[in-house]
Design an enzyme around this catalytic site. Structure first.
Site, PDB file in Angstrom:
ATOM      1  N   ASP A   7       0.841  -1.200   0.000  1.00  0.00           N
ATOM      2  CA  ASP A   7       0.000   0.000   0.000  1.00  0.00           C
ATOM      3  C   ASP A   7       0.874   1.247   0.000  1.00  0.00           C
ATOM      4  O   ASP A   7       1.087   1.884   1.035  1.00  0.00           O
ATOM      5  CB  ASP A   7      -0.973   0.013   1.180  1.00  0.00           C
ATOM      6  CG  ASP A   7      -2.148  -0.929   0.963  1.00  0.00           C
ATOM      7  OD1 ASP A   7      -2.237  -1.538  -0.115  1.00  0.00           O
ATOM      8  OD2 ASP A   7      -2.971  -1.055   1.880  1.00  0.00           O
ATOM      9  N   TYR A  10      -1.616   4.649  -2.802  1.00  0.00           N
ATOM     10  CA  TYR A  10      -3.085   4.712  -2.807  1.00  0.00           C
ATOM     11  C   TYR A  10      -3.589   5.400  -4.076  1.00  0.00           C
ATOM     12  O   TYR A  10      -4.568   6.136  -4.057  1.00  0.00           O
ATOM     13  CB  TYR A  10      -3.619   5.430  -1.557  1.00  0.00           C
ATOM     14  CG  TYR A  10      -3.632   4.547  -0.327  1.00  0.00           C
ATOM     15  CD1 TYR A  10      -4.818   3.967   0.112  1.00  0.00           C
ATOM     16  CD2 TYR A  10      -2.472   4.283   0.373  1.00  0.00           C
ATOM     17  CE1 TYR A  10      -4.837   3.150   1.237  1.00  0.00           C
ATOM     18  CE2 TYR A  10      -2.475   3.469   1.483  1.00  0.00           C
ATOM     19  CZ  TYR A  10      -3.657   2.902   1.918  1.00  0.00           C
ATOM     20  OH  TYR A  10      -3.674   2.084   3.021  1.00  0.00           O
ATOM     21  N   HIS A 124       1.557  -8.566   3.186  1.00  0.00           N
ATOM     22  CA  HIS A 124       0.666  -7.414   3.346  1.00  0.00           C
ATOM     23  C   HIS A 124      -0.490  -7.744   4.286  1.00  0.00           C
ATOM     24  O   HIS A 124      -0.678  -7.070   5.290  1.00  0.00           O
ATOM     25  CB  HIS A 124       0.120  -6.935   1.999  1.00  0.00           C
ATOM     26  CG  HIS A 124      -0.721  -5.697   2.142  1.00  0.00           C
ATOM     27  ND1 HIS A 124      -0.196  -4.485   2.536  1.00  0.00           N
ATOM     28  CD2 HIS A 124      -2.067  -5.483   1.961  1.00  0.00           C
ATOM     29  CE1 HIS A 124      -1.153  -3.576   2.601  1.00  0.00           C
ATOM     30  NE2 HIS A 124      -2.300  -4.157   2.259  1.00  0.00           N
ATOM     31  N   HIS A 134     -10.569  -6.295   8.246  1.00  0.00           N
ATOM     32  CA  HIS A 134      -9.939  -7.295   7.376  1.00  0.00           C
ATOM     33  C   HIS A 134      -9.908  -8.691   7.997  1.00  0.00           C
ATOM     34  O   HIS A 134      -8.914  -9.418   7.902  1.00  0.00           O
ATOM     35  CB  HIS A 134      -8.518  -6.849   7.006  1.00  0.00           C
ATOM     36  CG  HIS A 134      -8.476  -5.562   6.256  1.00  0.00           C
ATOM     37  ND1 HIS A 134      -9.119  -5.384   5.046  1.00  0.00           N
ATOM     38  CD2 HIS A 134      -7.874  -4.377   6.538  1.00  0.00           C
ATOM     39  CE1 HIS A 134      -8.912  -4.147   4.615  1.00  0.00           C
ATOM     40  NE2 HIS A 134      -8.168  -3.516   5.498  1.00  0.00           N
ATOM     41  N   VAL A 164      -3.974  -3.750   7.897  1.00  0.00           N
ATOM     42  CA  VAL A 164      -4.797  -3.232   8.992  1.00  0.00           C
ATOM     43  C   VAL A 164      -4.185  -1.926   9.476  1.00  0.00           C
ATOM     44  O   VAL A 164      -3.015  -1.887   9.871  1.00  0.00           O
ATOM     45  CB  VAL A 164      -4.885  -4.241  10.149  1.00  0.00           C
ATOM     46  CG1 VAL A 164      -5.659  -3.637  11.318  1.00  0.00           C
ATOM     47  CG2 VAL A 164      -5.544  -5.532   9.681  1.00  0.00           C
TER      48      VAL A 164
END
Length: 272
Positions: A7, A10, A124, A134, A164
């Protein structure tokens, strides 16, 4: 070195955001190596319109995967500062018949603990998670089922995860393959398993994951907090390393969580 478990920008299909993210991190990324793996926000696949995944990520963040015998930019390994670091792909195939699984088997077999007494792994989607966010995702549950024994048998010391948007560190070490699928209350401590740390709190435009569950899993979760922050791992020598977590609000000098780690390769009881 900065290790980032996915991530990044974004961008989520908006390609100019990859450019603005690159400009933002350039002053830092030009001063030390940034080694990254992918997260769900890097997938950027649109059925019919754009059927290929990770197009921008692979083009903009090319990692040295060939050097470790990998055929994919989505998983690779390297050695640094007495540690063998394994970057795994949560969003590419990971089952026993997959190329990533077979590569990981081969990579773990090549590790020389006399040269790299520490083994670190990055994913991840966390395999252990007491946050309400999640829960039950295949990238967590099924990847844990398929790959955890490989890391356990290789005596991996620490597994870092993102996804998370909170911080969580689990009890010293965790037993592989929970007795009941997706029921964290059945997971057990094991002195020869890796420490699992979720460090998904580096900052994002979605906010923090503020709610944690109380279903028994908190017994193996020794520290959890929904605050933006960052962690530092200092490998002191072949046997000891110190992990610290810092809230961004408090500044670098304040340590909010800390633990001394002993490399599993130095423990006679954990010789694989």
């Amino acid at each position: 070195m900065l290790l980032l478990p996915g991530d990044l920008s974004y961008a989520d299909f908006w390609q100019p955001r990859w450019d603005s993210f690159g400009r933002m991190v350039e002053p830092l990324a030009s001063q030390r190596p940034w080694m990254v793996t992918q997260g769900n926000h890097e997938v950027e696949r649109i059925p019919v319109v754009h059927s290929s995944s990770f197009t921008a990520y692979n083009a903009r963040w090319r990692m040295p995967f060939e050097e470790s015998g990998s055929t994919s930019n989505l998983y690779y390994s390297f050695d640094v500062a007495g540690a063998h670091v394994v970057m795994l792909g949560s969003y590419t195939d990971f089952g026993p018949s997959s190329a990533q699984y077979k590569w990981l088997q081969s990579d773990m077999a090549k590790v020389d603990r006399s040269k790299t007494p520490w083994i670190l792994a990055l994913i991840h989607a966390p395999w252990y998670n007491t946050n309400t966010a999640h829960q039950g995702e295949s990238e967590s549950v099924d990847m844990k089922r398929d790959m955890e024994s490989l890391l356990y048998n290789a005596r991996v010391d620490v597994v870092f995860a993102g996804h998370v948007h909170a911080y969580e560190r689990f009890v010293s070490l965790v037993f592989p393959n929970s007795l009941v699928k997706n029921n964290i209350s059945k997971d057990k401590a094991d002195d020869c398993g890796p420490v699992h740390i979720t460090i998904g709190d580096g900052g994002n435009r979605e906010g923090l994951a503020t709610k944690f569950r109380n279903t028994g899993g908190e017994k193996i979760s020794v520290f959890r907090e929904a605050s933006f922050g960052h962690g530092e791992l200092e490998v002191v020598n072949a046997t000891h390393a110190q992990w610290t977590w810092h809230r961004n609000d408090d500044g670098e000098s304040v340590c909010s969580d800390a633990v001394w780690l002993t490399s599993l390769s130095s423990l006679t009881s954990c010789k694989a």
